[in-house]
Design a protein around this motif. Structure first.
Motif, PDB file in Angstrom:
ATOM      1  N   LEU A  13       0.833  -1.207   0.000  1.00 49.69           N
ATOM      2  CA  LEU A  13       0.000   0.000   0.000  1.00 49.69           C
ATOM      3  C   LEU A  13       0.866   1.256   0.000  1.00 49.69           C
ATOM      4  O   LEU A  13       0.506   2.258  -0.617  1.00 49.69           O
ATOM      5  CB  LEU A  13      -0.938  -0.003   1.202  1.00 49.69           C
ATOM      6  N   CYS A  14       2.004   1.189   0.674  1.00 43.56           N
ATOM      7  CA  CYS A  14       2.916   2.334   0.692  1.00 43.56           C
ATOM      8  C   CYS A  14       3.487   2.573  -0.701  1.00 43.56           C
ATOM      9  O   CYS A  14       3.632   3.729  -1.130  1.00 43.56           O
ATOM     10  CB  CYS A  14       4.029   2.108   1.704  1.00 43.56           C
ATOM     11  N   ASP A  15       3.788   1.497  -1.419  1.00 48.99           N
ATOM     12  CA  ASP A  15       4.257   1.634  -2.801  1.00 48.99           C
ATOM     13  C   ASP A  15       3.179   2.271  -3.667  1.00 48.99           C
ATOM     14  O   ASP A  15       3.467   3.132  -4.507  1.00 48.99           O
ATOM     15  CB  ASP A  15       4.655   0.273  -3.371  1.00 48.99           C
ATOM     16  N   LEU A  16       1.927   1.874  -3.461  1.00 48.05           N
ATOM     17  CA  LEU A  16       0.820   2.483  -4.200  1.00 48.05           C
ATOM     18  C   LEU A  16       0.686   3.971  -3.856  1.00 48.05           C
ATOM     19  O   LEU A  16       0.426   4.800  -4.736  1.00 48.05           O
ATOM     20  CB  LEU A  16      -0.492   1.759  -3.904  1.00 48.05           C
ATOM     21  N   ALA A  17       0.867   4.305  -2.591  1.00 51.50           N
ATOM     22  CA  ALA A  17       0.777   5.708  -2.177  1.00 51.50           C
ATOM     23  C   ALA A  17       1.859   6.538  -2.862  1.00 51.50           C
ATOM     24  O   ALA A  17       1.596   7.678  -3.271  1.00 51.50           O
ATOM     25  CB  ALA A  17       0.901   5.818  -0.659  1.00 51.50           C
ATOM     26  N   LEU A  21       1.229   9.854  -5.151  1.00 47.48           N
ATOM     27  CA  LEU A  21       1.875  11.148  -4.954  1.00 47.48           C
ATOM     28  C   LEU A  21       2.578  11.605  -6.230  1.00 47.48           C
ATOM     29  O   LEU A  21       2.557  12.800  -6.561  1.00 47.48           O
ATOM     30  CB  LEU A  21       2.853  11.095  -3.780  1.00 47.48           C
ATOM     31  N   ALA A  22       3.158  10.669  -6.965  1.00 47.41           N
ATOM     32  CA  ALA A  22       3.775  11.010  -8.253  1.00 47.41           C
ATOM     33  C   ALA A  22       2.706  11.469  -9.245  1.00 47.41           C
ATOM     34  O   ALA A  22       2.889  12.466  -9.945  1.00 47.41           O
ATOM     35  CB  ALA A  22       4.550   9.822  -8.799  1.00 47.41           C
ATOM     36  N   ALA A  23       1.581  10.766  -9.284  1.00 45.79           N
ATOM     37  CA  ALA A  23       0.492  11.135 -10.190  1.00 45.79           C
ATOM     38  C   ALA A  23      -0.091  12.498  -9.823  1.00 45.79           C
ATOM     39  O   ALA A  23      -0.522  13.247 -10.703  1.00 45.79           O
ATOM     40  CB  ALA A  23      -0.603  10.073 -10.165  1.00 45.79           C
ATOM     41  N   ALA A  24      -0.092  12.824  -8.538  1.00 49.17           N
ATOM     42  CA  ALA A  24      -0.595  14.119  -8.073  1.00 49.17           C
ATOM     43  C   ALA A  24       0.441  15.225  -8.257  1.00 49.17           C
ATOM     44  O   ALA A  24       0.166  16.383  -7.955  1.00 49.17           O
ATOM     45  CB  ALA A  24      -1.008  14.025  -6.604  1.00 49.17           C
ATOM     46  N   ARG A  25       1.599  14.844  -8.732  1.00 47.22           N
ATOM     47  CA  ARG A  25       2.707  15.785  -8.984  1.00 47.22           C
ATOM     48  C   ARG A  25       3.127  16.524  -7.717  1.00 47.22           C
ATOM     49  O   ARG A  25       3.397  17.736  -7.746  1.00 47.22           O
ATOM     50  CB  ARG A  25       2.356  16.749 -10.094  1.00 47.22           C
ATOM     51  N   SER A  54       3.078  18.661   8.147  1.00 45.22           N
ATOM     52  CA  SER A  54       3.685  18.961   9.438  1.00 45.22           C
ATOM     53  C   SER A  54       3.418  20.392   9.897  1.00 45.22           C
ATOM     54  O   SER A  54       3.470  20.668  11.091  1.00 45.22           O
ATOM     55  CB  SER A  54       5.187  18.684   9.400  1.00 45.22           C
ATOM     56  N   ASP A  55       3.106  21.290   8.969  1.00 40.72           N
ATOM     57  CA  ASP A  55       2.812  22.671   9.350  1.00 40.72           C
ATOM     58  C   ASP A  55       1.502  22.789  10.120  1.00 40.72           C
ATOM     59  O   ASP A  55       1.369  23.632  11.000  1.00 40.72           O
ATOM     60  CB  ASP A  55       2.734  23.574   8.113  1.00 40.72           C
ATOM     61  N   THR A  56       0.515  21.956   9.772  1.00 42.83           N
ATOM     62  CA  THR A  56      -0.808  22.067  10.390  1.00 42.83           C
ATOM     63  C   THR A  56      -1.193  20.850  11.234  1.00 42.83           C
ATOM     64  O   THR A  56      -2.141  20.910  11.997  1.00 42.83           O
ATOM     65  CB  THR A  56      -1.894  22.241   9.311  1.00 42.83           C
ATOM     66  N   GLY A  57      -0.496  19.728  11.037  1.00 44.48           N
ATOM     67  CA  GLY A  57      -0.852  18.496  11.726  1.00 44.48           C
ATOM     68  C   GLY A  57      -1.947  17.712  11.027  1.00 44.48           C
ATOM     69  O   GLY A  57      -2.356  16.653  11.500  1.00 44.48           O
ATOM     70  N   ALA A  58      -2.429  18.206   9.885  1.00 46.24           N
ATOM     71  CA  ALA A  58      -3.478  17.501   9.142  1.00 46.24           C
ATOM     72  C   ALA A  58      -2.924  16.209   8.558  1.00 46.24           C
ATOM     73  O   ALA A  58      -1.781  16.166   8.092  1.00 46.24           O
ATOM     74  CB  ALA A  58      -4.022  18.389   8.031  1.00 46.24           C
ATOM     75  N   GLU A  59      -3.744  15.156   8.596  1.00 43.19           N
ATOM     76  CA  GLU A  59      -3.341  13.850   8.089  1.00 43.19           C
ATOM     77  C   GLU A  59      -4.329  13.354   7.038  1.00 43.19           C
ATOM     78  O   GLU A  59      -5.533  13.572   7.158  1.00 43.19           O
ATOM     79  CB  GLU A  59      -3.300  12.817   9.221  1.00 43.19           C
ATOM     80  N   LEU A  60      -3.785  12.675   6.042  1.00 42.72           N
ATOM     81  CA  LEU A  60      -4.591  12.009   5.029  1.00 42.72           C
ATOM     82  C   LEU A  60      -4.240  10.528   5.078  1.00 42.72           C
ATOM     83  O   LEU A  60      -3.106  10.144   4.811  1.00 42.72           O
ATOM     84  CB  LEU A  60      -4.289  12.583   3.637  1.00 42.72           C
ATOM     85  N   GLU A  61      -5.219   9.722   5.477  1.00 40.45           N
ATOM     86  CA  GLU A  61      -4.995   8.279   5.605  1.00 40.45           C
ATOM     87  C   GLU A  61      -5.335   7.562   4.313  1.00 40.45           C
ATOM     88  O   GLU A  61      -6.204   7.991   3.557  1.00 40.45           O
ATOM     89  CB  GLU A  61      -5.851   7.711   6.743  1.00 40.45           C
ATOM     90  N   TRP A  62      -4.670   6.458   4.083  1.00 38.90           N
ATOM     91  CA  TRP A  62      -4.957   5.582   2.960  1.00 38.90           C
ATOM     92  C   TRP A  62      -6.339   4.989   3.138  1.00 38.90           C
ATOM     93  O   TRP A  62      -6.720   4.715   4.282  1.00 38.90           O
ATOM     94  CB  TRP A  62      -3.904   4.480   2.889  1.00 38.90           C
ATOM     95  N   PRO A  63      -7.128   4.818   2.115  1.00 39.61           N
ATOM     96  CA  PRO A  63      -6.806   4.993   0.704  1.00 39.61           C
ATOM     97  C   PRO A  63      -7.025   6.427   0.241  1.00 39.61           C
ATOM     98  O   PRO A  63      -7.938   7.114   0.699  1.00 39.61           O
ATOM     99  CB  PRO A  63      -7.770   4.053   0.002  1.00 39.61           C
ATOM    100  N   PHE A  64      -6.143   6.869  -0.658  1.00 37.19           N
ATOM    101  CA  PHE A  64      -6.320   8.164  -1.304  1.00 37.19           C
ATOM    102  C   PHE A  64      -5.837   8.074  -2.743  1.00 37.19           C
ATOM    103  O   PHE A  64      -5.060   7.200  -3.092  1.00 37.19           O
ATOM    104  CB  PHE A  64      -5.610   9.292  -0.548  1.00 37.19           C
ATOM    105  N   ASP A  65      -6.389   8.983  -3.572  1.00 36.70           N
ATOM    106  CA  ASP A  65      -5.973   9.054  -4.969  1.00 36.70           C
ATOM    107  C   ASP A  65      -5.452  10.464  -5.224  1.00 36.70           C
ATOM    108  O   ASP A  65      -5.430  11.301  -4.316  1.00 36.70           O
ATOM    109  CB  ASP A  65      -7.119   8.685  -5.911  1.00 36.70           C
ATOM    110  N   ALA A  66      -5.025  10.710  -6.464  1.00 41.39           N
ATOM    111  CA  ALA A  66      -4.431  12.007  -6.793  1.00 41.39           C
ATOM    112  C   ALA A  66      -5.408  13.153  -6.525  1.00 41.39           C
ATOM    113  O   ALA A  66      -5.006  14.220  -6.048  1.00 41.39           O
ATOM    114  CB  ALA A  66      -3.963  12.022  -8.240  1.00 41.39           C
ATOM    115  N   GLY A  67      -6.682  12.944  -6.795  1.00 45.21           N
ATOM    116  CA  GLY A  67      -7.678  13.972  -6.536  1.00 45.21           C
ATOM    117  C   GLY A  67      -7.802  14.307  -5.063  1.00 45.21           C
ATOM    118  O   GLY A  67      -7.872  15.477  -4.677  1.00 45.21           O
TER     119      GLY A  67
END
Length: 82
Positions: A13-17, A21-25, A54-67
């Motif tokens: 899953l980390c490899d997919l992430a 991130l590459a697709a999201a540029r 790290s500036d805000t502490g906001a987190e995005l958990e898997w699963p996520f896509d480029a959008g």
């Protein structure tokens, strides 16, 4: 660097992430492996991969896509370093 991707060694899953991130540029982020850190393991153990602003502490958990990454970066007011 404001973006951190928390991940594990040998994590599919980390490899997919990373691909997302590459697709999201996302031009720059820090990869942090939690495997040998008891504190990070306790916090992120079953949730990796997790993208942290790290500036805000906001987190995005898997699963996520480029959008979702784009929306997260806008909402977290954590633009990637250029």
């Amino acid at each position: 660097m404001p973006l951190i991707l928390y991940q594990r060694d040998d994590c599919h899953l980390c490899d997919l992430a990373l691909d997302v991130l590459a697709a999201a540029r996302v031009p720059e982020f820090e990869s942090v492996f939690i495997d040998d850190d008891a504190g990070l393991e306790a916090r992120y153990g079953s949730r990796v991969p997790v993208l942290l602003c790290s500036d805000t502490g906001a987190e995005l958990e898997w699963p996520f896509d480029a959008g979702r990454v784009g929306i997260f970066l806008g909402q977290a007011t954590c633009p990637p370093a250029q």
